[in-house]
Scaffold this active site. Structure first.
Site, mmCIF file in Angstrom:
data_model
loop_
_atom_site.group_PDB
_atom_site.id
_atom_site.type_symbol
_atom_site.label_atom_id
_atom_site.label_comp_id
_atom_site.label_asym_id
_atom_site.label_seq_id
_atom_site.Cartn_x
_atom_site.Cartn_y
_atom_site.Cartn_z
ATOM 1 N N ILE A 106 -39.120 -27.828 -17.114
ATOM 2 C CA ILE A 106 -38.447 -28.908 -17.845
ATOM 3 C C ILE A 106 -39.358 -29.463 -18.925
ATOM 4 C CG2 ILE A 106 -36.955 -29.529 -15.912
ATOM 5 C CD1 ILE A 106 -38.965 -31.703 -15.130
ATOM 6 N N HIS A 122 -33.062 -26.218 -15.338
ATOM 7 C CA HIS A 122 -33.211 -27.557 -14.754
ATOM 8 C C HIS A 122 -33.310 -28.653 -15.806
ATOM 9 C CE1 HIS A 122 -34.715 -25.410 -10.900
ATOM 10 N NE2 HIS A 122 -33.411 -25.504 -10.938
ATOM 11 N N CYS A 130 -28.158 -42.239 -22.549
ATOM 12 C CA CYS A 130 -27.770 -43.516 -21.943
ATOM 13 C C CYS A 130 -26.608 -43.258 -20.991
ATOM 14 C CB CYS A 130 -27.360 -44.508 -23.020
ATOM 15 S SG CYS A 130 -26.649 -46.008 -22.327
ATOM 16 N N SER A 192 -42.032 -19.607 -7.152
ATOM 17 C CA SER A 192 -42.031 -19.281 -5.724
ATOM 18 C C SER A 192 -40.681 -18.703 -5.303
ATOM 19 C CB SER A 192 -42.332 -20.546 -4.909
ATOM 20 O OG SER A 192 -41.370 -21.551 -5.201
HETATM 21 P P1 NAD Z 1 -43.217 -23.669 -7.502
HETATM 22 O O1 NAD Z 1 -44.185 -24.808 -7.656
HETATM 23 O O2 NAD Z 1 -42.351 -23.646 -6.317
HETATM 24 O O3 NAD Z 1 -44.028 -22.301 -7.519
HETATM 25 C C1 NAD Z 1 -44.955 -22.016 -8.532
HETATM 26 C C2 NAD Z 1 -45.453 -20.616 -8.281
HETATM 27 O O4 NAD Z 1 -46.253 -20.238 -9.385
HETATM 28 C C3 NAD Z 1 -46.290 -20.466 -7.035
HETATM 29 O O5 NAD Z 1 -45.802 -19.342 -6.325
HETATM 30 C C4 NAD Z 1 -47.714 -20.238 -7.560
HETATM 31 O O6 NAD Z 1 -48.415 -19.306 -6.752
HETATM 32 C C5 NAD Z 1 -47.452 -19.629 -8.913
HETATM 33 N N1 NAD Z 1 -48.454 -19.902 -9.937
HETATM 34 C C6 NAD Z 1 -49.152 -21.051 -10.164
HETATM 35 N N2 NAD Z 1 -49.912 -20.923 -11.265
HETATM 36 C C7 NAD Z 1 -49.726 -19.648 -11.731
HETATM 37 C C8 NAD Z 1 -50.226 -18.909 -12.838
HETATM 38 N N3 NAD Z 1 -51.113 -19.441 -13.696
HETATM 39 N N4 NAD Z 1 -49.798 -17.646 -13.002
HETATM 40 C C9 NAD Z 1 -48.915 -17.067 -12.137
HETATM 41 N N5 NAD Z 1 -48.409 -17.717 -11.071
HETATM 42 C C10 NAD Z 1 -48.791 -19.001 -10.880
HETATM 43 O O7 NAD Z 1 -42.376 -23.585 -8.860
HETATM 44 P P2 NAD Z 1 -40.896 -23.112 -9.122
HETATM 45 O O8 NAD Z 1 -40.586 -21.877 -8.378
HETATM 46 O O9 NAD Z 1 -40.713 -23.159 -10.580
HETATM 47 O O10 NAD Z 1 -39.984 -24.255 -8.488
HETATM 48 C C11 NAD Z 1 -40.340 -25.599 -8.622
HETATM 49 C C12 NAD Z 1 -39.370 -26.501 -9.382
HETATM 50 O O11 NAD Z 1 -40.199 -27.506 -9.948
HETATM 51 C C13 NAD Z 1 -38.674 -25.896 -10.529
HETATM 52 O O12 NAD Z 1 -37.360 -26.143 -10.306
HETATM 53 C C14 NAD Z 1 -39.118 -26.683 -11.781
HETATM 54 O O13 NAD Z 1 -37.989 -27.318 -12.348
HETATM 55 C C15 NAD Z 1 -39.945 -27.798 -11.288
HETATM 56 N N6 NAD Z 1 -41.264 -27.995 -11.960
HETATM 57 C C16 NAD Z 1 -41.390 -27.845 -13.304
HETATM 58 C C17 NAD Z 1 -42.626 -28.010 -13.899
HETATM 59 C C18 NAD Z 1 -42.733 -27.856 -15.392
HETATM 60 O O14 NAD Z 1 -41.745 -28.047 -16.095
HETATM 61 N N7 NAD Z 1 -43.902 -27.446 -15.903
HETATM 62 C C19 NAD Z 1 -43.749 -28.331 -13.143
HETATM 63 C C20 NAD Z 1 -43.572 -28.491 -11.758
HETATM 64 C C21 NAD Z 1 -42.327 -28.291 -11.181
#
Ligand code: NAD
Length: 241
Positions: A106, A122, A130, A192
């Site tokens: 996001i 997402h 608003c 994940s």
């Molecule tokens: P998650 O946190 O469940 O999983 C992240 C995965 O990425 C893990 O398996 C981890 O091992 C792996 N990972 C971490 N750093 C890495 C790298 N440098 N290279 C390769 N792999 C790496 O995340 P998800 O599956 O996206 O689900 C979480 C939810 O959280 C999503 O729906 C998302 O909307 C939200 N989210 C978004 C952000 C963002 O916008 N940056 C940040 C945190 C969470």
């Protein structure tokens, strides 16, 4: 990371004409934004209420002030820039080789890098509306206010982020499915694959080459070339020809 994996990934990128990238929070960790489920991620920290509640529609309605405290503190606190993964994908799109980025993130970093075809499953912190009059606000308007952000009409401004308990935008989902169904290759990275329905979209892929790039443990994907390494570092070794 084995050299042979990089060679295989290079061959896949070279032969693909309609590549789709399906990413998650791990794509932005190299930009300094923590993910949710890694060892140091948000879900392994202690709060009064679990993050699933703090980022839920119920919390937004029942405890609006607590929601925005958490949202500002844990989601908006980062001044991040695109990393090598975002830049690689933007360049691949410019060369006409990438049909879409489908992201669970996001943070808007793909657009900052120059990507145009991005399906944000997402939503995005960059868009806010608003709840009373529908007026649009960018990210800065939310950051500039303290407490619950208010529109000039007095209504509460809500981020266009899909909270727990809310549905995904139908047009975004159908656009993402269409791109995945028509892809000849897909790279799944930094996710994940545990957040549904987003994670379920990968089942629409029927192309030839499937790649998973994940630093830690993730759901295994049958038939994929799996690389356990950072996505930015991995993609920065691939040449776009
Ligand atoms: P998650 O946190 O469940 O999983 C992240 C995965 O990425 C893990 O398996 C981890 O091992 C792996 N990972 C971490 N750093 C890495 C790298 N440098 N290279 C390769 N792999 C790496 O995340 P998800 O599956 O996206 O689900 C979480 C939810 O959280 C999503 O729906 C998302 O909307 C939200 N989210 C978004 C952000 C963002 O916008 N940056 C940040 C945190 C969470």
């Amino acid at each position: 990371m084995a050299d042979s994996d990089i060679e295989k990934l290079q061959q896949i990128v070279d032969r693909s004409k309609r590549l789709v990238f399906f990413g998650g929070a791990g794509v932005s960790t190299e930009s300094g934004i923590p993910d949710f489920r890694s060892k140091d991620g948000l879900y392994n920290q202690k709060y009064k209420f679990p993050p699933e509640y703090m980022l839920s529609h119920d919390c937004f309605v029942e405890r609006t002030e607590d929601f925005f405290d958490f949202y500002r503190d844990k989601i908006l606190a980062y001044e991040a820039k695109p990393n090598a993964a975002h830049l690689f994908l933007a360049e691949l799109e410019r060369k006409g080789r990438l049909s879409a980025v489908v992201t669970q993130n996001i943070d808007g970093l793909h657009q900052d890098a120059g990507s145009n075809r991005v399906f944000e499953l997402h939503g995005s912190v960059r868009r806010n509306h608003c709840t009373r009059c529908g007026a649009f606000y960018g990210l800065e308007a939310i950051k500039a206010q303290r407490g619950v952000p208010r529109c000039s009409c007095g209504g509460v401004i809500k981020p266009d982020v899909v909270l727990y308990g809310e549905g995904l935008d139908e047009d975004t989902v159908s656009g993402a499915i269409n791109a995945i169904e028509n892809a000849d290759a897909m790279i799944i990275a930094g996710t994940s694959l545990t957040v549904y329905p987003a994670a379920g979209l990968i089942r629409y892929f029927h192309g030839k080459d499937l790649v998973v790039i994940n630093l830690g443990e993730a759901e295994s994907v049958r038939g994929a070339l799996t690389i356990h390494h950072k996505v930015g570092e991995t993609l920065s070794q691939i040449k776009i020809k």
